[in-house]
Write an enzyme that holds these catalytic residues in place. Structure first.
Site, PDB file in Angstrom:
ATOM      1  N   GLU A  90     -12.919 -13.778   9.074  1.00 34.35           N
ATOM      2  CA  GLU A  90     -12.587 -14.696   9.518  1.00 34.35           C
ATOM      3  C   GLU A  90     -12.112 -15.217  10.629  1.00 34.35           C
ATOM      4  O   GLU A  90     -12.499 -15.620  11.017  1.00 34.35           O
ATOM      5  CB  GLU A  90     -12.667 -15.849   8.337  1.00 34.35           C
ATOM      6  CG  GLU A  90     -13.343 -15.661   7.013  1.00 34.35           C
ATOM      7  CD  GLU A  90     -13.327 -14.072   6.367  1.00 34.35           C
ATOM      8  OE1 GLU A  90     -12.698 -13.467   6.449  1.00 34.35           O
ATOM      9  OE2 GLU A  90     -14.198 -13.901   5.510  1.00 34.35           O
ATOM     10  N   GLU A  95      -0.647  -2.821  14.762  1.00 36.74           N
ATOM     11  CA  GLU A  95      -1.931  -2.293  13.561  1.00 36.74           C
ATOM     12  C   GLU A  95      -3.260  -2.325  14.228  1.00 36.74           C
ATOM     13  O   GLU A  95      -3.707  -1.657  13.528  1.00 36.74           O
ATOM     14  CB  GLU A  95      -1.010  -3.204  12.683  1.00 36.74           C
ATOM     15  CG  GLU A  95      -1.902  -2.928  10.928  1.00 36.74           C
ATOM     16  CD  GLU A  95      -1.649  -4.457   9.915  1.00 36.74           C
ATOM     17  OE1 GLU A  95      -2.661  -3.877   8.985  1.00 36.74           O
ATOM     18  OE2 GLU A  95      -1.325  -5.102  10.387  1.00 36.74           O
ATOM     19  N   THR A 121       0.981  -1.698  -0.066  1.00 38.60           N
ATOM     20  CA  THR A 121       0.200  -0.629  -0.369  1.00 38.60           C
ATOM     21  C   THR A 121       0.841   1.047   0.076  1.00 38.60           C
ATOM     22  O   THR A 121       1.645   1.643   0.846  1.00 38.60           O
ATOM     23  CB  THR A 121      -0.966  -0.187   1.590  1.00 38.60           C
ATOM     24  OG1 THR A 121      -1.680  -1.428   1.517  1.00 38.60           O
ATOM     25  CG2 THR A 121      -1.981   1.133   1.120  1.00 38.60           C
TER      26      THR A 121
END
Length: 393
Positions: free
Chosen positions: A378, A245, A161
Site C-alpha cells: 500500500e 533492507e 524474526t
C-alpha cells in the site's frame, strides 16, 4: 536499454554462477530449496563460505569486507545466488545492522562488531516493531533511560524474526520522551540477548512454524558505549537501514526457480491421458507468469543499471510491488497444482521422504508476508503515485 550484458558483467555472471553451483555444497542448497523452518547451522555455513570468498557483504565499504561492485553486478550476484538456492547472507547482519555500524558507529564499535557480523559469528535480530508501533514505527514506546555509563531499557518488541537464534538485537528505543516530534528522541542501541531481563517468547504462525517472536526488556542494563552514533538520532539511522533492507526486494532468481519447480511438479501429476502440464489453461497460466517475470527482470536490470552514486532509483517501489505479487502468484500456482494434497502438510518436511506437496501450503502461507515487509505494498503504491507519476491526493 541494452538487453545484453557487457563483457565484464557477463564474465562476472559466469563467475558467480560457477561459484554458487560448485563451491556451496549441493545438500545445503537442496535443504534450502525445499523450504521449511530455517536451520541456523545451514545459514551460518553458507555465510561463512561466502565470507571466505569475499561474497558475503559486497555492499559494505571495502575496508570492512565489501566489494567495489556496481549496482548491476550486485543484482547479478543476488540473482545467481537465488537461482542456485544458496542460503543468502543473513539480512539482519548483511543489509541492516552492518551498514549502519559501518556508516555511523564509532571506530570501537566497527572493530568490535563488523568482522563477526560479516562472518555470522554474531547472529543479529531486529528490534523495531512493537505491539502498537508497526507501520507507525515512530510511535514506539520502549524506553532507554541513561544512568551513568549505562542505559536501562524497558519495553517490548514483536514480530522479531529468528530472534530465537540471535546473539544480539539492534533496537530502536526512546531516549527523550519529551521530544517535540515522535520521530525525534529515538536512539539506536545494540543489546546482548543474554543480558539479564531479556525474555524471548515464540509466536506460532498459521503454518505451524516458529519464525517470529516477542522480546521483552525488564530493567535491562546496556553499556552506553553500545549506542550507535548520537543519542536521539536513531530515526535517521533507521531510515538508512530500511533503505538497505529493500535491496533485492524483487527476488527474480527465486521466482524463476519456483516457476521451474511448478512446471516440474505439473509434469508429475496425471491428468486424463497426460499430465497437468498438458492442460491448456494451466499452460496459459504458466506462460503468462513467465512473461510477467521476464518483464520484471528487465525492469530490475534497467533500475540496477540506472542507479547513480549508490542511490536507489525511485522505481524500486515498482520492483517491490510486482516482485512480491509475482512471488505470491507462483506459490499459489504450486498450491493449485498440488490440489487436495496441499491440504495435508508437514511444515519443514525434508530428507529422503520429503514430498513437495507437503511444503506447498505452508510456503504459500508464509510468503503472504511479502506484501508487508520491506515497505507494505500500500505504501509502495503511494510512492509510485506521488513520487513517479506526480499525482496528488
Amino acid at each position: 536499454m541494452h538487453r545484453k550484458l557487457s563483457d565484464e558483467d557477463a564474465a562476472f555472471q559466469t563467475k558467480m554462477r560457477e561459484f554458487f553451483t560448485t563451491e556451496i555444497p549441493q545438500d545445503l542448497r537442496d535443504r534450502w530449496h525445499a523450504g521449511g523452518e530455517v536451520e541456523p547451522d545451514d545459514v551460518r555455513q553458507s555465510q561463512r563460505l561466502l565470507n571466505a570468498a569475499g561474497l558475503a557483504v559486497p555492499g559494505w565499504p571495502t575496508e570492512y569486507g565489501g566489494q567495489d561492485r556496481t549496482e548491476l553486478q550486485r543484482h547479478i550476484w543476488l540473482s545467481e545466488m537465488q537461482a542456485a538456492s544458496v542460503p543468502p547472507p543473513l539480512a539482519f547482519n548483511a543489509n541492516m545492522v552492518g551498514p549502519v555500524i559501518a556508516a555511523f558507529g564509532s571506530e570501537e564499535l566497527k572493530k568490535r562488531f563488523l568482522p563477526d557480523t560479516a562472518n555470522l559469528d554474531i547472529w543479529w535480530c531486529q528490534g523495531f516493531s512493537e505491539p502498537d508501533a508497526g507501520s507507525d514505527l515512530a510511535s514506539l514506546r520502549t524506553t532507554a533511560v541513561r544512568e551513568g555509563d549505562e542505559y536501562v531499557v524497558n519495553g517490548q518488541k514483536t514480530w522479531t524474526t529468528l530472534g530465537q537464534h540471535a546473539d544480539w538485537i539492534f533496537a530502536l528505543v526512546r531516549t527523550d520522551p519529551d521530544a517535540p516530534k515522535k520521530q525525534q528522541g529515538i536512539s539506536f542501541l545494540l543489546i546482548d540477548m543474554k543480558s539479564p531481563g531479556v525474555t524471548v517468547r515464540p509466536i506460532q504462525l498459521i503454518d505451524g512454524g516458529h519464525e517470529v517472536n516477542e522480546v521483552f526488556f525488564e530493567n535491562v542494563r546496556v553499556p552506553a558505549d553500545q549506542l550507535v552514533g548520537e543519542e536521539n538520532k536513531g530515526w535517521d539511522y533507521a531510515k538508512f537501514l530500511l533503505g538497505n533492507e529493500r535491496v533485492g526486494v524483487a527476488p527474480v532468481g527465486s521466482i524463476k526457480r519456483r516457476l521451474a519447480d511448478a512446471k516440474t511438479y505439473a509434469s508429475q501429476v496425471r491428468s486424463g491421458d497426460g499430465t497437468l502440464l498438458d492442460e491448456p489453461l494451466l499452460a496459459a497460466r504458466i506462460a503468462e507468469l513467465e512473461t510477467q517475470i521476464m518483464a520484471l527482470e528487465l525492469t530490475v536490470l534497467r533500475v540496477a543499471a540506472g542507479s547513480k552514486e549508490g542511490k536507489p532509483d525511485p522505481a524500486s517501489s515498482i520492483l517491490k510491488l510486482r516482485g512480491s505479487q509475482l512471488q505470491q502468484d507462483v506459490l499459489e500456482l504450486i498450491v493449485d497444482i498440488a490440489g487436495p494434497s496441499a491440504l495435508s502438510w508437514e511444515s519443514g518436511a525434508l530428507g529422503a521422504e520429503w514430498d513437495w506437496t507437503a511444503s506447498a501450503m505452508p510456503t504459500y502461507l508464509n510468503f503472504r508476508k511479502a506484501s508487508i515487509y520491506g515497505g507494505s505494498n500500500e505504501v509502495q503504491r503511494q510512492i509510485i503515485a506521488t513520487g513517479i507519476l506526480g499525482l496528488k491526493g
